[in-house]
Scaffold this motif. Sequence first.
Motif: not given
Length: 177
Positions: A30-32, A58-60, A155-156
């Motif tokens: 969540a914090f990138g 989502g995200g990687k 963030l996306d």
Amino acid sequence: MSRKVWILRLTHRVERDKRVTTHLALVARAFGAQGMYYSGDQDMSLEDKIRGVVERWGGKFSIEYVDNPVQFTRKWILEKGQVVHLTMYGIPLPDVIDDIRRHDKILVIVGSEKVDSIFFDLATYNVSITTQPHSEIAALAVFLDYYHQGAEFKLDFPGAKYKVIPMEKGKKVVKLR
Ligand code: SAM
């Protein structure tokens, strides 16, 4: 986000640490952070849980077990760069964050039980988030917020199935796919 961060969570113990290690990975994502490595007990249920969150939200973000964290850290230093070890015995975060932010690819190490002294030696930076004992989850969250300077709020997470629409009261979640 141009800065890339991976976490190394030392000595995961399946029964004792399952919630804490899960929450560490959730905070990291969540914090990138890009992903989390962990040592200790391999835990497929932890890995499945985190991959499930990535699938839905989502995200990687990746999660990967490492058998030998000392060897892993040595290889990281040789091939990739800087290591930040979060410990209450280190230099206060506000005193070193500008220096750390000069590096755009870092490995952040957090412990569970007593951390072997080799990690204090291998780390480029031993960093304290206050010099009081508390939690690896809190330490990681504060560290990532300082490192990203709040960019985690923007963030996306590409490929998400769900997205929260922030509101003053109530809950709104939209299904994207
Ligand atoms: N008793 C262990 C020791 O002496 O190394 C530490 C246990 S603590 C619950 C687990 C982890 O939380 C630590 O290894 C460290 O990464 C993190 N942590 C706890 N308090 C911290 C602090 N004040 N600053 C930075 N990290 C901290």
